[in-house]
Design an enzyme around this catalytic site. Structure first.
Site, PDB file in Angstrom:
ATOM      1  N   ALA A  81       0.736  -1.221   0.006  1.00 10.11           N
ATOM      2  CA  ALA A  81      -0.099   0.099   0.026  1.00 10.11           C
ATOM      3  C   ALA A  81       0.762   1.373   0.109  1.00 10.11           C
ATOM      4  O   ALA A  81       2.017   1.172   0.446  1.00 10.11           O
ATOM      5  CB  ALA A  81      -0.896  -0.045   1.182  1.00 10.11           C
ATOM      6  N   GLU A  89      -0.616  -9.352  -0.170  1.00  8.05           N
ATOM      7  CA  GLU A  89      -2.022  -9.466   0.051  1.00  8.05           C
ATOM      8  C   GLU A  89      -2.848  -9.573  -1.048  1.00  8.05           C
ATOM      9  O   GLU A  89      -3.904 -10.414  -1.103  1.00  8.05           O
ATOM     10  CB  GLU A  89      -2.533  -8.595   1.019  1.00  8.05           C
ATOM     11  CG  GLU A  89      -1.529  -8.780   2.322  1.00  8.05           C
ATOM     12  CD  GLU A  89      -1.956  -7.282   3.429  1.00  8.05           C
ATOM     13  OE1 GLU A  89      -1.459  -6.340   3.225  1.00  8.05           O
ATOM     14  OE2 GLU A  89      -2.611  -7.563   4.262  1.00  8.05           O
ATOM     15  N   GLY A 134       0.816  -5.046   0.997  1.00  8.97           N
ATOM     16  CA  GLY A 134      -0.478  -4.932   0.394  1.00  8.97           C
ATOM     17  C   GLY A 134      -0.219  -5.861  -1.070  1.00  8.97           C
ATOM     18  O   GLY A 134      -1.261  -6.411  -1.667  1.00  8.97           O
ATOM     19  N   GLU A 153       5.023  -4.966   7.134  1.00  2.00           N
ATOM     20  CA  GLU A 153       4.283  -3.986   7.945  1.00  2.00           C
ATOM     21  C   GLU A 153       5.053  -3.398   9.073  1.00  2.00           C
ATOM     22  O   GLU A 153       4.809  -2.659   9.893  1.00  2.00           O
ATOM     23  CB  GLU A 153       2.828  -4.143   8.102  1.00  2.00           C
ATOM     24  CG  GLU A 153       1.869  -4.277   6.786  1.00  2.00           C
ATOM     25  CD  GLU A 153       2.125  -5.450   5.893  1.00  2.00           C
ATOM     26  OE1 GLU A 153       2.910  -6.327   6.033  1.00  2.00           O
ATOM     27  OE2 GLU A 153       1.249  -5.435   4.820  1.00  2.00           O
TER      28      GLU A 153
HETATM   29  C1  HXC Z   1       5.128   4.340  -1.555  1.00  2.00           C
HETATM   30  C2  HXC Z   1       6.961   3.284  -2.469  1.00  2.00           C
HETATM   31  C3  HXC Z   1       6.423   2.129  -1.866  1.00  2.00           C
HETATM   32  C4  HXC Z   1       5.245   2.255  -0.922  1.00  2.00           C
HETATM   33  C5  HXC Z   1       8.245   2.007  -3.015  1.00  2.00           C
HETATM   34  N1  HXC Z   1       7.910   3.176  -3.141  1.00  2.00           N
HETATM   35  N2  HXC Z   1       7.382   1.334  -2.196  1.00  2.00           N
HETATM   36  N3  HXC Z   1       5.866   4.476  -2.237  1.00  2.00           N
HETATM   37  N4  HXC Z   1       4.399   3.126  -0.973  1.00  2.00           N
HETATM   38  N5  HXC Z   1       4.810   1.074  -0.415  1.00  2.00           N
HETATM   39  C6  HXC Z   1       8.485   4.363  -3.975  1.00  2.00           C
HETATM   40  C7  HXC Z   1       9.827   4.814  -3.127  1.00  2.00           C
HETATM   41  O1  HXC Z   1       9.605   5.890  -2.221  1.00  2.00           O
HETATM   42  C8  HXC Z   1      10.614   5.388  -4.371  1.00  2.00           C
HETATM   43  O2  HXC Z   1      10.060   6.733  -4.591  1.00  2.00           O
HETATM   44  C9  HXC Z   1      10.224   4.407  -5.606  1.00  2.00           C
HETATM   45  O3  HXC Z   1       9.193   3.600  -5.208  1.00  2.00           O
HETATM   46  C10 HXC Z   1      11.468   3.485  -5.539  1.00  2.00           C
HETATM   47  O4  HXC Z   1      11.670   2.816  -4.258  1.00  2.00           O
HETATM   48  P1  HXC Z   1      13.101   2.728  -3.669  1.00  2.00           P
HETATM   49  O5  HXC Z   1      13.000   2.646  -2.392  1.00  2.00           O
HETATM   50  O6  HXC Z   1      14.047   3.767  -4.265  1.00  2.00           O
HETATM   51  O7  HXC Z   1      13.436   1.325  -4.380  1.00  2.00           O
HETATM   52  P2  HXC Z   1      14.685   0.230  -3.840  1.00  2.00           P
HETATM   53  O8  HXC Z   1      15.862   0.943  -3.248  1.00  2.00           O
HETATM   54  O9  HXC Z   1      15.061  -0.726  -5.150  1.00  2.00           O
HETATM   55  O10 HXC Z   1      13.716  -0.535  -2.754  1.00  2.00           O
HETATM   56  C11 HXC Z   1      12.626  -1.417  -3.052  1.00  2.00           C
HETATM   57  C12 HXC Z   1      11.698  -1.457  -2.006  1.00  2.00           C
HETATM   58  C13 HXC Z   1      11.573  -0.512  -1.139  1.00  2.00           C
HETATM   59  C14 HXC Z   1      12.783  -2.588  -1.116  1.00  2.00           C
HETATM   60  C15 HXC Z   1      10.745  -2.202  -2.335  1.00  2.00           C
HETATM   61  O11 HXC Z   1      11.014   0.597  -1.953  1.00  2.00           O
HETATM   62  C16 HXC Z   1      10.484  -0.640   0.097  1.00  2.00           C
HETATM   63  O12 HXC Z   1      10.891  -1.202   1.090  1.00  2.00           O
HETATM   64  N6  HXC Z   1       9.360  -0.343  -0.153  1.00  2.00           N
HETATM   65  C17 HXC Z   1       8.449  -0.425   0.856  1.00  2.00           C
HETATM   66  C18 HXC Z   1       7.779  -1.810   0.894  1.00  2.00           C
HETATM   67  C19 HXC Z   1       6.772  -1.891   2.109  1.00  2.00           C
HETATM   68  O13 HXC Z   1       7.059  -1.541   3.294  1.00  2.00           O
HETATM   69  N7  HXC Z   1       5.565  -2.472   1.625  1.00  2.00           N
HETATM   70  C20 HXC Z   1       4.599  -2.486   2.757  1.00  2.00           C
HETATM   71  C21 HXC Z   1       3.714  -1.186   2.804  1.00  2.00           C
HETATM   72  S1  HXC Z   1       2.625  -1.332   4.140  1.00  2.00           S
HETATM   73  P3  HXC Z   1      10.874   8.002  -4.917  1.00  2.00           P
HETATM   74  O14 HXC Z   1      10.044   8.914  -5.131  1.00  2.00           O
HETATM   75  O15 HXC Z   1      11.932   8.237  -3.772  1.00  2.00           O
HETATM   76  O16 HXC Z   1      11.451   7.362  -6.293  1.00  2.00           O
HETATM   77  C22 HXC Z   1       1.266  -2.021   3.465  1.00  2.00           C
HETATM   78  C23 HXC Z   1      -0.008  -2.468   4.299  1.00  2.00           C
HETATM   79  C24 HXC Z   1      -1.116  -2.749   3.601  1.00  2.00           C
HETATM   80  O17 HXC Z   1       1.243  -2.567   2.341  1.00  2.00           O
HETATM   81  C25 HXC Z   1      -2.323  -2.704   4.405  1.00  2.00           C
HETATM   82  C26 HXC Z   1      -2.809  -1.305   4.285  1.00  2.00           C
HETATM   83  C27 HXC Z   1      -4.308  -1.157   4.900  1.00  2.00           C
END
Ligand code: HXC
Length: 257
Positions: free
Chosen positions: A66, A114, A111, A134
């Site tokens: 998400a 999921e 997400g 998360e």
């Molecule tokens: C918003 C995101 C994102 C996310 C990546 N980006 N994941 N933006 N939400 N979930 C964006 C980054 O900010 C970045 O934007 C661009 O995508 C590229 O990501 P990088 O981090 O620069 O790439 P990399 O170094 O290759 O790392 C990839 C990654 C990392 C390991 C996937 O991006 C990451 O850890 N993302 C978050 C993963 C996560 O925690 N997902 C769970 C979310 S909580 P910019 O603008 O800087 O280029 C969830 C809850 C669901 O899903 C339930 C809700 C009710």
């Protein structure tokens, strides 16, 4: 006109959905979720629907979760509304009467994982990374992960993943039963084409009945579920498909469904 957040390609009732926010690794924001729900409402009404494939744009990410920037400022009530609306959408995807398959082409986190879990099965490219990270953000899965993950991989592995937040590669995802197959990105494309060919070659009502039997049966005790199977098996004999399928076998020709 603004660019679509989800690309829809329809090939003879096999509909491929591509989440198209590659710059944010296809993270699910409200815009994507609303667009997805509108698409699903249309698909639900289609009698000619044969299968749905879902993937992410680019070669790096399926869905990286998400959208964290959008969730960051939410109040508990806003978080509840966000999660319940997304759950409703994801449930719609799961409940489509045809096979729904995730083509996981890279990061499949939070997400995103999921979303893949709501699909009937998932196949992954060899660079795919899975996880429910998360807890690293101070929250828990909210799009069904705490419930669908243990149902797919068992409670011990699910608890490992949701409490440590550790990421696993495609091979480990295969080993624990999170995905059915692992292949290269190029093979993922071939797989999608082959699958479409296979599914469209089968009796459409039979495919729907098979999905219904598995899905509805999983929520019932074994005796009730077996009775459901019998009812659906008998139902298959009520239409044209069974006589065509069995007739074609006896006449040594391909069935024409
Ligand atoms: C918003 C995101 C994102 C996310 C990546 N980006 N994941 N933006 N939400 N979930 C964006 C980054 O900010 C970045 O934007 C661009 O995508 C590229 O990501 P990088 O981090 O620069 O790439 P990399 O170094 O290759 O790392 C990839 C990654 C990392 C390991 C996937 O991006 C990451 O850890 N993302 C978050 C993963 C996560 O925690 N997902 C769970 C979310 S909580 P910019 O603008 O800087 O280029 C969830 C809850 C669901 O899903 C339930 C809700 C009710």
């Amino acid at each position: 006109m603004s660019e679509k957040l989800i690309e829809v390609v329809d090939n003879a009732g096999v509909v491929r959905l591509t989440i198209n926010r590659p710059k944010a690794l296809n993270a699910l924001n409200s815009g994507v979720l609303h667009e997805l729900e509108a698409i699903l409402v249309e698909l639900e009404a289609r009698k000619d629907l044969r299968a749905v494939l879902i993937t992410g744009a680019g070669e790096k990410s399926f869905v990286a979760g998400a959208d964290i920037t959008e969730m960051r400022e939410k109040t508990p009530e806003e978080a509840r509304v966000f999660a319940s609306q997304a759950l409703r959408t994801i449930k719609r995807l799961e409940a489509l009467p045809v096979p729904v398959v995730a083509l996981v082409n890279g990061f499949c986190l939070g997400g995103g994982c999921e979303l893949a879990l709501a699909c009937d099965w998932a196949v992954a490219s060899d660079n795919a990374i899975f996880g429910q990270p998360e807890v690293l953000l101070g929250v828990i899965p909210g799009f069904g992960g705490t419930q669908r993950l243990p149902r797919r991989v068992g409670p011990a592995m699910a608890l490992d993943l949701v409490t440590t937040g550790r990421k696993i590669d495609a091979q480990e995802a295969l080993r624990i039963g999170l995905v059915n197959q692992v292949m290269s990105q190029a093979e993922l494309e071939t797989y999608a084409d082959e699958l479409a060919k296979q599914l469209t070659g089968n009796g459409p009502q039979a495919v729907r009945a098979a999905k219904q039997a598995v899905h509805d049966g999983m929520d019932q005790d074994l005796d009730s579920a077996l009775a459901l199977e019998t009812a659906l098996f008998a139902f298959c004999f009520a239409g044209d498909e069974q006589s065509e399928g069995m007739g074609a076998f006896v006449e040594k020709r391909k069935p024409n469904f």
